[in-house]
Design an enzyme around this catalytic site. Structure first.
Site, mmCIF file in Angstrom:
data_model
loop_
_atom_site.group_PDB
_atom_site.id
_atom_site.type_symbol
_atom_site.label_atom_id
_atom_site.label_comp_id
_atom_site.label_asym_id
_atom_site.label_seq_id
_atom_site.Cartn_x
_atom_site.Cartn_y
_atom_site.Cartn_z
ATOM 1 N N GLU A 103 39.626 -48.176 12.893
ATOM 2 C CA GLU A 103 38.913 -49.219 11.872
ATOM 3 C C GLU A 103 38.669 -50.147 12.650
ATOM 4 O O GLU A 103 39.109 -51.632 12.115
ATOM 5 C CB GLU A 103 40.607 -49.732 11.590
ATOM 6 C CG GLU A 103 41.499 -48.201 10.655
ATOM 7 C CD GLU A 103 43.289 -48.633 10.742
ATOM 8 O OE1 GLU A 103 43.492 -50.147 10.359
ATOM 9 O OE2 GLU A 103 43.947 -48.143 9.490
ATOM 10 N N GLU B 255 44.745 -37.807 9.134
ATOM 11 C CA GLU B 255 45.632 -39.486 8.114
ATOM 12 C C GLU B 255 45.791 -38.811 6.659
ATOM 13 O O GLU B 255 46.585 -39.525 5.733
ATOM 14 C CB GLU B 255 45.805 -40.658 8.748
ATOM 15 C CG GLU B 255 45.402 -40.691 9.415
ATOM 16 C CD GLU B 255 45.379 -42.754 10.055
ATOM 17 O OE1 GLU B 255 46.044 -43.294 9.190
ATOM 18 O OE2 GLU B 255 45.195 -42.216 11.194
HETATM 19 C C1 XIL Z 1 50.760 -46.155 10.899
HETATM 20 C C2 XIL Z 1 52.566 -45.773 11.131
HETATM 21 O O1 XIL Z 1 52.548 -44.933 9.719
HETATM 22 C C3 XIL Z 1 53.218 -46.852 10.887
HETATM 23 O O2 XIL Z 1 54.373 -45.801 11.747
HETATM 24 C C4 XIL Z 1 53.470 -47.636 12.246
HETATM 25 O O3 XIL Z 1 54.624 -48.597 11.820
HETATM 26 C C5 XIL Z 1 52.226 -48.045 11.819
HETATM 27 O O4 XIL Z 1 50.422 -47.723 12.004
HETATM 28 N N1 XIL Z 1 46.293 -46.287 9.646
HETATM 29 C C6 XIL Z 1 46.413 -45.674 10.942
HETATM 30 C C7 XIL Z 1 48.162 -45.023 11.672
HETATM 31 O O5 XIL Z 1 45.364 -45.377 11.887
HETATM 32 O O6 XIL Z 1 47.568 -45.668 12.927
HETATM 33 C C8 XIL Z 1 49.061 -45.812 10.803
HETATM 34 O O7 XIL Z 1 50.404 -45.366 11.236
HETATM 35 C C9 XIL Z 1 48.904 -45.552 9.188
HETATM 36 C C10 XIL Z 1 47.342 -46.302 8.749
#
Ligand code: XIL
Length: 371
Positions: A164, A280
């Site tokens: 990101e 994801e």
């Molecule tokens: C999120 C997790 O799912 C949560 O449990 C944690 O509190 C924060 O991070 N994009 C990403 C992930 O790359 O690392 C994130 O994961 C969700 C959004």
């Protein structure tokens, strides 16, 4: 008698079409063959992000991972600082307990492992802000990557090296997100992170991972443009980057999906010589009607529409969801429904039962061209 669909009045035309489509590939159960088997037939990896504490407390959860997945990533364990035991308790120390739980589970069941994520602006430990500065940021980054990547040298499928880093709304000329890493090291922090990771593990596939690259919306178009610009710049300077990770957090209520725009974007990435991973995948149903039959069909249609386009691109080598089972989706906390109903964004329901979304994913793998 077909499913009685209520709540149509809240739906947009495209969604009603999805519901009324008698051939909707998500309704008819395609048989028991697992997602990993179907994907493997097309030389695609299927997997998910796991919450490692559940491996010892939820046997059904562990079983479903073994049945459905050929690759795993830890939702928490490889981040600098996330529940329940941080990887970086102090500026000098590392605690690999959480990371090793997931790693050992995956390897003991013949699954590949991907690491997420080495450099991000979130999930940073409490000590970070008062410790890291322009003078020491490079050394701290180098020590982190060398130690973490070095520990699993030769054993990881891939690493999300930088996560990101693009946010055009922050106003940077190259669309970079304003993060501590950019502030303390400059925009070369991205190239540096990839070079450090490659030196620490020359065998691992190194990935740039980001979200918001899906829809026919101005903010998505701006982000796609900035990501391509970043990837071109990294490739032109010889950065050891091997793939783009598409987070693909989809929205079941978003109808501005243009398959040609997405197809063209994926082709641009592939033409840079990069592989592509969906890293994801999930579909938020927070703005969909309460009725589960309505929600599940629209969520499944979103999976189907997205995967049909993505799997047509030969450079796509893996599909991972962000969780497998609705009960353990991050969206329960991150994007809950206003009516308080449990969210249903993933292929399996809270009891581990396969849903219309699972059917849609299974059909997407079955109809995908082989790599
Ligand atoms: C999120 C997790 O799912 C949560 O449990 C944690 O509190 C924060 O991070 N994009 C990403 C992930 O790359 O690392 C994130 O994961 C969700 C959004």
């Amino acid at each position: 008698m077909g499913a009685v669909i209520i709540g149509k009045k809240e739906l947009k035309r495209q969604q009603i079409l999805a519901l009324d489509d008698p051939h909707c590939e998500c309704i008819k159960y395609p048989g028991d063959k697992s997602l990993k088997e179907r994907a493997a037939k097309k030389k695609i990896l299927f997997g998910t992000a796991i919450r490692h504490p559940l491996l010892s407390t939820d046997k059904e959860y562990a079983r479903s991972l073994i049945e459905e997945c050929s690759i795993l990533v830890s939702e928490w364990g490889f981040k600098w600082h996330v529940y329940p035991k941080p990887l970086r308790p102090t500026p000098q120390s590392f605690d690999f307990a959480a990371a090793d739980v997931m790693y050992n589970f995956a390897r003991s069941h013949g699954m590949k492992v991907r690491g997420h994520t080495l450099v991000w602006y979130m999930s940073l430990p409490p000590w970070f802000e008062k410790t890291v500065n322009r003078q020491n940021a490079k050394d701290i980054l180098e020590k982190h990557i060398n130690t973490v990547v070095g520990r699993y040298r030769g054993k990881m499928h891939s690493w999300d090296v930088v996560n990101e880093a693009i946010e055009p709304r922050d106003g940077h000329p190259n669309g970079l997100r304003k993060t501590p890493w950019l502030e303390f090291i400059g925009e070369d922090y991205i190239d540096l992170a990839f070079r450090l990771a490659h030196k620490a593990d020359p065998e691992a596939m190194l990935v740039y991972n980001d979200y918001g690259l899906v829809y026919d919306r101005p903010q998505d178009e701006a982000k796609r443009h900035a990501v391509i610009k970043l990837l071109k710049r990294l490739k032109s300077q010889g950065t050891p980057i091997h793939a783009l990770g598409l987070q693909a957090h989809l929205d079941g209520s978003e109808t501005r999906f243009n398959h040609q725009i997405l197809k063209d974007f994926l082709a641009q990435v592939a033409n840079l010589g990069l592989k592509i991973m969906v890293t994801e995948l999930d579909v938020t149903d927070k703005d969909l009607p309460l009725d589960i039959k309505v929600r599940d069909r629209i969520v499944a249609k979103a999976y189907s529409n997205y995967l049909k386009v993505v799997l047509e691109e030969p450079a796509v080598i893996a599909i991972l969801t962000w969780g497998l089972n609705d009960k353990h989706s991050w969206l329960n906390e991150f994007q809950p429904r206003k009516d308080g109903a449990s969210v249903r964004p993933l292929p399996l329901d809270a009891g581990g039962k396969r849903k219309f979304a699972w059917n849609a994913m299974a059909r997407a793998f079955d109809t995908a061209p082989s790599r």
